[in-house]
Design a protein around this motif. Structure first.
Motif, PDB file in Angstrom:
ATOM      1  N   ASN A 101      -0.937   5.133   3.975  1.00 17.96           N
ATOM      2  CA  ASN A 101      -1.659   5.114   5.247  1.00 17.96           C
ATOM      3  C   ASN A 101      -1.129   6.167   6.222  1.00 17.96           C
ATOM      4  N   GLU A 102      -0.039   6.809   5.843  1.00 19.96           N
ATOM      5  CA  GLU A 102       0.560   7.823   6.717  1.00 19.96           C
ATOM      6  C   GLU A 102       0.123   9.211   6.234  1.00 19.96           C
ATOM      7  N   ASP A 103      -0.324  10.037   7.165  1.00 19.39           N
ATOM      8  CA  ASP A 103      -0.759  11.382   6.800  1.00 19.39           C
ATOM      9  C   ASP A 103       0.414  12.303   6.487  1.00 19.39           C
TER      10      ASP A 103
ATOM     11  N   SER B  26       4.150   5.212   2.476  1.00 18.90           N
ATOM     12  CA  SER B  26       2.918   4.470   2.667  1.00 18.90           C
ATOM     13  C   SER B  26       1.754   5.448   2.635  1.00 18.90           C
TER      14      SER B  26
ATOM     15  N   SER C 170       0.838  -1.220   0.000  1.00 19.48           N
ATOM     16  CA  SER C 170       0.000   0.000   0.000  1.00 19.48           C
ATOM     17  C   SER C 170       0.856   1.246   0.000  1.00 19.48           C
TER      18      SER C 170
END
Length: 782
Positions: free
Chosen positions: A166-168, A164, A135
């Protein structure tokens, strides 16, 4: 570049525990890293060193730290393998497997279409893993981020922006624009709205666009801007459609890496190539069934010579070696090993394949042994002579006596390949003994191949026994019932004529070649005629260099009376009968004494000739009336070759054949039997009237035989009168007989002496008229 290298060296010098020794720099300055060749200090294995100078490029330090962290945590076959990471105040070092920038090969255009597809498949599969499984977004897919390993595989690097989703606070959003050449390689949506726009689009869209640029660069070379992507140029036709979808300006319509791989793997797709199939199947080769392994090997054979050599050496070869040695791969797998081995250097071959080949030669598998012998010419020069004589040759020798004919035959053929590496002791000892067995093999093909083998290795044999061995082998092969064995022997004789002496050519080889002139097979007869011409030319050339005679000057032949009247068979005779008779009388000149009687006379028929008695009388002199030519009798037959005991004609013929079979030993004395007979020493008599140096006159000799015949018919007492009266003018050379014996014999039959005397005197002028049956001269030759 030198300044940077010295700076790196000075920084490393501060830490004596640094694990590698730095070599040359190999990158082209397209990333934040400088790449060097290096060698690990602990085991001296080659590696690569990525270095980042913090003081020089501090703004990009987060990118360097991100790359080091992601490379250590992300493990995939398509990602550069990291060995170690070293950080200090001035530098960040990433020690990896040995790699080379892909841009080197692209600029040189050294990659084939097959290899480029294979590399793109690897990168696409890696991006599929990063996007789908991790991802994440790579963000910097381009040529400068791809490297090739020692095995030739394409490895993905350039993880400076790997983030990633998923990391802000992913690093790609903040530092994406700091990457070198980011504007040139950025997707259209990033170029227009920045990296934060990738949140609104499919996750794999940025990397799909970068993959499209990589496809363009791999087939066409350098990439200058997005406007070039509309022209596929050298991209293969079956890939163009998928390529256009990769570089689509709309990120939502792009073909992501996972779909690109799926389209390429469809039946007839652009990723359906033998090289890609082999790559996928190599890791599980030892677990494949026999059918699957055969399919794998068939695909391996389909590869052309432009396949990536390093990949097969580093990846395929180890798996093949495991399969052939432990997985039951068999001869088929070994053939693939040799195909790869041909691309290796001698040192690589000896170190990586040599030990395995030695172990395989000791395998009891006959199919493997035949395969090894078939491939022996390809690998014999790559193996050391010490290993061949000490390890491989002892294993090969078991094939000479194997029960399988195919193994024996291939072993004989293998001798030609290994002969150059064998020691003289082995060649002239073990090898000749084994070839002597195969020369008598029950299989005609093996006998024929043994003859051919001997002909080709003739010059490797020792000079002391070479001619003896070859003559024995070739002459035996000429008696072989197999036509091709006889033909091979004749061709071998033609090829090895220079290893024989002139005497061997004339006395040992030419006679056996002559027997082949009437062979039942025309193939053999034609080859025999060729061999005969070659050897005759050799012998004649040698004979032309020989002296006319070896007799010393001033010999007996030179003292012959110049005024001696002509006789039968003298040197002036030009007909064939003249020289034949002369040759025969020359033989008689060497025999001392008269011909001893071996039979009795009956009427006028003479059944046996007489030899000189032990007294050793000289040849009688005959006064030939001038002007009366002497007619030539039939040639004298060699009765002297027989013993005093009469033999039947058939036994004599057997003796002739025996002498022919041992002509080297007995041929010179065949017509000179007197030299082999035990004779009492005789005292020399007075010189005859025709003193021609020891060669008796044939007419005089014939008259002496007539006299002996007449004396045989008289009583013993009358012999003295004839001998002492000197009617024939012959002076006796033996001891005188007693007077009483002669008188007693004369008194009994006085009239007989006169009859004999008259008869002898009448016969002297006509030596052909003695009552001799001409047909009996050749009785013993029949």
């Amino acid at each position: 570049m030198d300044f940077l290298k010295s700076a790196v060296a000075s920084a490393i010098a501060k830490s004596s525990s640094f694990p590698v020794t730095i070599g040359d720099r190999i990158d082209a300055g397209e990333s934040i890293w400088s790449v060097h060749n290096a060698v690990k200090k602990d085991d001296n294995t080659p590696c690569s060193l990525f270095t980042f100078d913090i003081n020089k490029d501090k703004a990009r330090l987060p990118l360097a730290k991100n790359a080091a962290r992601k490379l250590r945590t992300l493990r995939h076959p398509g990602v550069i393998r990291v060995i170690d990471v070293v950080e200090n105040e001035t530098n960040i070092y990433i020690i990896t497997e040995k790699v080379t920038p892909l841009s080197w090969h692209i600029k040189r255009k050294s990659l084939s279409e097959e290899t480029i597809k294979w590399g793109l498949y690897s990168i696409s599969s890696t991006l599929k893993f990063i996007n789908s499984d991790a991802s994440s977004v790579h963000g910097a897919v381009r040529v400068s981020s791809v490297y090739t390993s020692e095995s030739g595989e394409w490895k993905l690097g350039g993880f400076e922006l790997l983030s990633s989703m998923n990391e802000d606070d992913a690093i790609i959003y903040t530092y994406g624009s700091l990457l070198p050449d980011s504007n040139r390689y950025a997707p259209p949506e990033v170029a227009n709205g920045g990296w934060s726009t990738i949140k609104k689009n499919p996750l794999g869209a940025p990397d799909a666009y970068g993959l499209g640029i990589l496809v363009f660069e791999a087939f066409n070379g350098s990439f200058m801007g997005n406007d070039q992507l509309g022209q596929p140029r050298s991209i293969p036709a079956n890939m163009v459609q998928s390529y256009r979808r990769l570089v689509n300006a709309n990120p939502k319509l792009r073909l992501v890496a996972s779909h690109f791989v799926d389209q390429g793997k469809k039946t007839g797709g652009f990723f359906e190539t033998p090289l890609i199939h082999i790559t996928e199947g190599a890791d599980s080769l030892g677990l494949k069934s026999e059918e699957e392994r055969d399919q794998f090997l068939a695909e391996l054979d389909e590869l052309t010579d432009d396949f990536p050599e390093d990949f097969f050496k580093m990846k395929i070869l180890p798996e093949l070696l495991k399969s052939v040695e432990f997985g039951g791969g068999g001869p088929g797998v070994f053939g693939a090993i040799m195909k790869i081995g041909l691309k290796m250097s001698d040192d690589e071959f000896e170190s990586r394949l040599g030990p395995v080949i030695i172990r395989l030669f000791n395998s009891p598998d006959r199919a493997m042994r035949v395969c090894l012998l078939d491939n022996l010419p390809l690998m014999i020069d790559r193996i050391s002579q010490k290993d061949i004589n000490g390890k491989i040759w002892p294993a090969i020798t078991t094939g000479f006596t194997d029960t399988a004919p195919i193994v024996r035959e291939q072993t004989v053929k293998g001798v030609l390949s290994v002969i150059s590496k064998l020691s003289d002791r082995i060649i002239n000892g073990e090898l000749l003994r084994f070839l002597a067995k195969t020369a008598n093999d029950e299989q005609p093909g093996i006998r024929t191949n043994t003859t051919i083998c001997l002909g080709k290795i003739a010059r490797n044999l020792g000079g002391s026994s070479r001619s003896k061995v070859l003559i024995a082998a070739f002459t035996r092969a000429l008696r072989d019932p197999f036509v091709h064995a006889r033909n091979a022997a004749l061709m071998a004789l033609n090829a090895t004529i220079d290893v024989f002496t002139d005497d061997d050519c004339a006395t040992k080889i030419l006679p056996v070649i002559c027997t082949m002139l009437v062979d039942k097979e025309k193939l053999v007869r034609d080859q025999a005629n060729k061999a005969l011409d070659i050897y005759l030319h050799r012998v004649r050339k040698f004979a032309s260099t020989m002296p006319d005679s070896v007799l010393p000057p001033g010999g007996a032949a030179a003292t012959a009376a110049p005024s001696a009247p002509a006789r039968m068979g003298n040197q002036n005779d030009t007909g064939w009968a003249g020289w034949a008779i002369s040759s025969f009388t020359n033989k008689l000149a060497g025999a001392r004494g008269e011909m001893a009687p071996t039979g009795t006379t009956n009427g006028s028929a003479l059944t046996q000739t007489q030899s000189l008695p032990a007294s050793g009388r000289a040849t009688p002199s005959i006064n030939v009336a001038p002007g009366k030519p002497i007619s030539s009798p039939k040639p004298l037959q060699p009765h002297t070759a027989r013993s005093s005991t009469s033999q039947p004609p058939d036994m004599f013929e057997e003796d002739v054949m025996d002498a022919w079979g041992t002509m080297d030993d007995e041929g010179d004395s065949f017509f000179d039997a007197s030299s082999n007979r035990a004779a009492k020493p005789s005292s020399p008599g007075p010189a005859a009237a025709f003193d021609d140096g020891g060669e008796p006159d044939f007419a005089g000799w014939l008259a002496a035989q007539s006299k002996a015949k007449s004396q045989k018919q008289l009583p013993r007492g009358l012999n003295k009168t004839t001998a002492s009266g000197g009617t024939l003018g012959v002076r006796p050379s033996g001891p005188p007989r007693s007077v009483s014996a002669g008188v007693a014999a004369t008194s009994k039959r006085p009239a007989a002496a006169a009859v004999v005397k008259k008869e002898v005197i009448k016969e002297v002028p006509k030596p052909k008229e003695p009552d001799v049956n001409d047909e009996d001269w050749g009785a013993d030759w029949e």
